[in-house]
Design a protein around this motif. Sequence first.
Motif, short mmCIF file in Angstrom:
data_model
loop_
_atom_site.label_atom_id
_atom_site.label_comp_id
_atom_site.label_asym_id
_atom_site.label_seq_id
_atom_site.Cartn_x
_atom_site.Cartn_y
_atom_site.Cartn_z
N PHE A 29 0.83 -1.20 0.00
CA PHE A 29 0.00 0.00 0.00
C PHE A 29 0.87 1.26 0.00
CE2 PHE A 29 -2.75 3.30 1.54
CZ PHE A 29 -4.00 2.99 1.03
N ILE A 87 -7.09 4.02 -4.41
CA ILE A 87 -6.83 2.62 -4.06
C ILE A 87 -8.04 2.03 -3.35
CG2 ILE A 87 -5.33 1.03 -2.78
CD1 ILE A 87 -3.12 3.13 -2.93
N MET A 130 -9.59 -1.39 -1.30
CA MET A 130 -9.20 -2.58 -0.54
C MET A 130 -10.45 -3.44 -0.32
SD MET A 130 -6.41 -1.10 2.20
CE MET A 130 -5.38 -2.57 2.23
N LEU A 181 -4.51 2.91 6.94
CA LEU A 181 -4.07 3.04 5.55
C LEU A 181 -4.90 4.06 4.78
CD1 LEU A 181 -3.38 -0.74 4.82
CD2 LEU A 181 -1.68 1.07 5.10
N PRO A 239 -7.64 3.90 2.55
CA PRO A 239 -7.87 3.77 1.10
C PRO A 239 -9.06 4.61 0.67
CG PRO A 239 -8.77 1.87 2.25
CD PRO A 239 -8.03 2.68 3.28
#
Length: 495
Positions: A315, A326, A328, A352, A354
């Motif tokens: 990532f 992005i 996920m 993260l 996303p």
Amino acid sequence: MIDIILSDKSFENDVYPLVKAFYPEAAMKVYSEEEYALKHTDPLEQGIRLEVNFTEREIMIFLSQEDNKPISVSTCVPEGIGKSRYKNVMKRSLYELLSRITEKQLPWGILTGIRPTKLVYEMLEQNMDTEDIYRTMGEEYLCSDEKISMSIEIARREAQLLQEMDYKNGYSLYIGIPFCPSTCLYCSFTSYSIEKYSEYVEAYLEALEKEIQYAATCFPNKKLTTVYLGGGTPTTLQEDQLERLLKKIREYFDLTYVKEFCVEAGRPDSITEKKLQILKQYGVDRISINPQSMQQKTLDLIGRRHTVDQIYEAFHMARKTGHENINMDIILGLPGETKDDVSDTLKQIKKLNPESLTVHTLAIKRAARLNMEKEQYMDKKATDVSGMLKESIEFANHNGYLPYYLYRQKNMAENLENIGYAKYGKEGLYNILIMEEQQTILALGAGGMSKFVFHEENRIERVDNVKSIMDYIQRIDEMIERKRSFLELNKHLYN
């Protein structure tokens, strides 16, 4: 064992999935009356016998269980209704009987198809108001208020996004790369372990390039709207192979009007910095890095062959190389997982951040190892998947993710659904187009299923490719000819 006996076996695809939703663990067999008479001459020994008799004005259902008094239900059919409404009358009657016996309520009622939001989308197109949609979905299909509300929200967002693209005068392109680092326990897609089938990759790409070259000539008067590289895992290809494929796409297709170019980079163990740079170089503007779970014990069990740390590394590498959209994926109900495991996975995904999150509910397909070796995993079956789904919905709401598409599959845990969430403006357009079947999608590669949408005729036709990579390589000319023949037959509608 459940024996289902139908006086008209054409209703098998309506009866079987509904019964399976109430008895997900039971083995079932469907018979015509003649077949059952030949195979079963002894009285009922074990299990359940369900008989459904269809006449024009009446539907009769008989259910016999061991040690229980047989139950019968008779339902009158209104005169002059079409086959679709006739089926709904039957399914409501069957639902009410099975619900009473099992003491279960199914959140999606009698809906067993994969596109419940398509119904709502069509109602919105007919200018039905919210109250009428609630009434229809509740009374006709027995859906829960929660699922109706979600369907309306998603259908409205889909309608808004579709209005922003000229989907009727465009088409989308799907290209399948059926290779993966390994085959996951739950997977039933057309995918081949790269370790075992690496010798076929070059020949596969040669065949695929031939189909790409032909496909680029199919719609000279239509603009390409979205491109989706799926699989399998496209990033399983070597760096030079991946670049070669993307170069061919750019060489043959006009990408000027493409609104989304998405690549499944699903397995972090297939990703390198160079591959991510290549994707960026050739115009890919959306990728998926799919952990399925952030629990190492689960990754090991389901055969992912990568670590949680590798998910983080992939990532961050994608961010470093300029990827700003992005997705996920996670799966709820994986073997051995608890609600606490899902909570931890969501916490790690939050770190993260996303742009989109797709939440799948485990669906055990016939060809998956998890089904074929199910006795081995019986003690690891997840519980309270509904609770996991509720937690994922709350997570999405609290972190700025809006639901934008939804679909269902056969044999889903607790008869639930898959939901795609995205931050505003980061929705996966291809996902909407394929789920709502609003645009022609040309599918290339082994296992590809092209869908040709004829809006004026309210008709959808499908042209498939063979699933085996060996057959695809050997029969590539036939795959091209299938499309060519179909388009020639319908050229008056496309030109």
